[in-house]
Design an enzyme around this catalytic site. Sequence first.
Site, PDB file in Angstrom:
ATOM      1  N   GLU A 243      -3.023  -2.683   5.788  1.00 33.29           N
ATOM      2  CA  GLU A 243      -2.604  -3.662   4.757  1.00 33.29           C
ATOM      3  C   GLU A 243      -1.124  -3.885   4.990  1.00 33.29           C
ATOM      4  O   GLU A 243      -0.295  -3.056   4.631  1.00 33.29           O
ATOM      5  CB  GLU A 243      -2.900  -3.112   3.357  1.00 33.29           C
ATOM      6  CG  GLU A 243      -2.910  -4.194   2.289  1.00 33.29           C
ATOM      7  CD  GLU A 243      -1.549  -4.415   1.661  1.00 33.29           C
ATOM      8  OE1 GLU A 243      -0.806  -5.280   2.171  1.00 33.29           O
ATOM      9  OE2 GLU A 243      -1.233  -3.732   0.677  1.00 33.29           O
ATOM     10  N   CYS A 277       3.541  -6.370  -1.819  1.00 32.32           N
ATOM     11  CA  CYS A 277       3.043  -7.115  -0.658  1.00 32.32           C
ATOM     12  C   CYS A 277       2.466  -8.461  -1.060  1.00 32.32           C
ATOM     13  O   CYS A 277       2.688  -9.472  -0.399  1.00 32.32           O
ATOM     14  CB  CYS A 277       1.988  -6.290   0.081  1.00 32.32           C
ATOM     15  SG  CYS A 277       2.647  -4.831   0.912  1.00 32.32           S
TER      16      CYS A 277
END
Length: 468
Positions: A243, A277
């Site tokens: 990720e 993120c």
Amino acid sequence: MTYAGAIIGGSPEYGETLSIIANPATGDAAGEIAITDAAACERAIAAARAAFPGWAAKPDAERQAAVARCADIIEEHAEELARLLTAEQGKPMNGTGSRFEVGGAAAWTRHTAGLVLPVEYVQDDDAAHIAIHRRPLGVVAAITPWNWPLMIAIWQIMPAIRAGNTVVIKPSPFTPLSTLKLVELLQAALPPGVLNAVAGPDELGSLLTSHPDIAKVCFTGSTATGRKVMASAAPTLKRLTLELGGNDAGIVLPDADPQAIAEGLFWGAFINNGQTCAALKRLFVHDSIYDAVCDALVAYAASVKTGPGTEEDSALGPLQNEMQFRKVARLVDEARADGARVLTGGSPTAGAGLFYPVTLVADAKPGMALVDEEQFGPALPIIRYSDVGEAIAAANAADVGLGGSVWSSDIDLARDLALQLECGTAWVNKHGAIRPDTPFGGVKASGFGVEFGPHGLSEFLSLQVLHD
């Protein structure tokens, strides 16, 4: 206070080298940690490997119960964990800060405890019996970042052990304290060696990603480091969940109500001070409502307090580390020099700590570093557009694709446009919302593999097909 630098086989270990973990709000010490070395990392891997056969063989109901007990433990120690998290990470106790993060960690753990992936039958009749079984992989290495230390640790640990694997986790050198405390507390719910932790320099991460006894690596962090993780894991063909970075775009259509969407836009961009993120990092606004959206965002920003996380009314805290602080300041300064207008904020806050105010930057354009790079901080470039097709093309021009959003009063149109965004998750009239029952992951250079729910759990299992 000096914290153990490792939890191996259920016991704390202290290395010889001491490291001071800084409190980003003050510059003072949040704690002192006895960091571990490669030999300790090898012992942690060995402990996890030794514990794997017994843990994998346990009845599924026992593993479910153990993970549920982990959720209880997190809730029982929630305030302790939240205060430690604020001390090392800087985020406020309230709002979407440390108490929110610890509560989310408990909720994700409890949901993961209840996940089940039953045997699937392709054929089950007199002619043939074909069944798809799932098997745990072995030892999982979890390498976690500094922005959501506890939440992301839980996202990697819990599905791994729920599936029957064992874990060695390495937290970020910037924020190891809360993760080590979490692992220490969870030993009460797990057999020795099922969950181990090592804190130390980046070299320990390379050891984990290349080690032949590691079956899978979970990594959350930058795309550049993700490439190194992938290369390190390639010789042993490890499974990976990556990720990685994002540069999420939000597109505001001309029929949106600036006042109605201002709060959602703000927190989509500035949750965790922009250090997320899947935060909104590029905002495209139609020319017809551009000024109105800018004004609404400036007005909302004025109502949000940035301050030390220990102050109960702080909504945002400092940046977590000096490297990120300097990057945000550089990107804003460069955008201003290139002709962008700073509507609010725009320079470091005087005094102690790594405080940078909420910064809204108008007249930003693709090609500016603030637009093209992931700023990962409290600075939002606002880009004017007149043709929605061009806005979507600009949003998709990034080499990353974690999330994206469309904002409009026409939900059907917004859905159609959101599906044109090249990203793993698209939202309508919100940004960054995630759930433990819904898969989450990126496309392009934002990585591969998904987390959460049954899809995320399956990432920690291999398939075995039985014909009889």
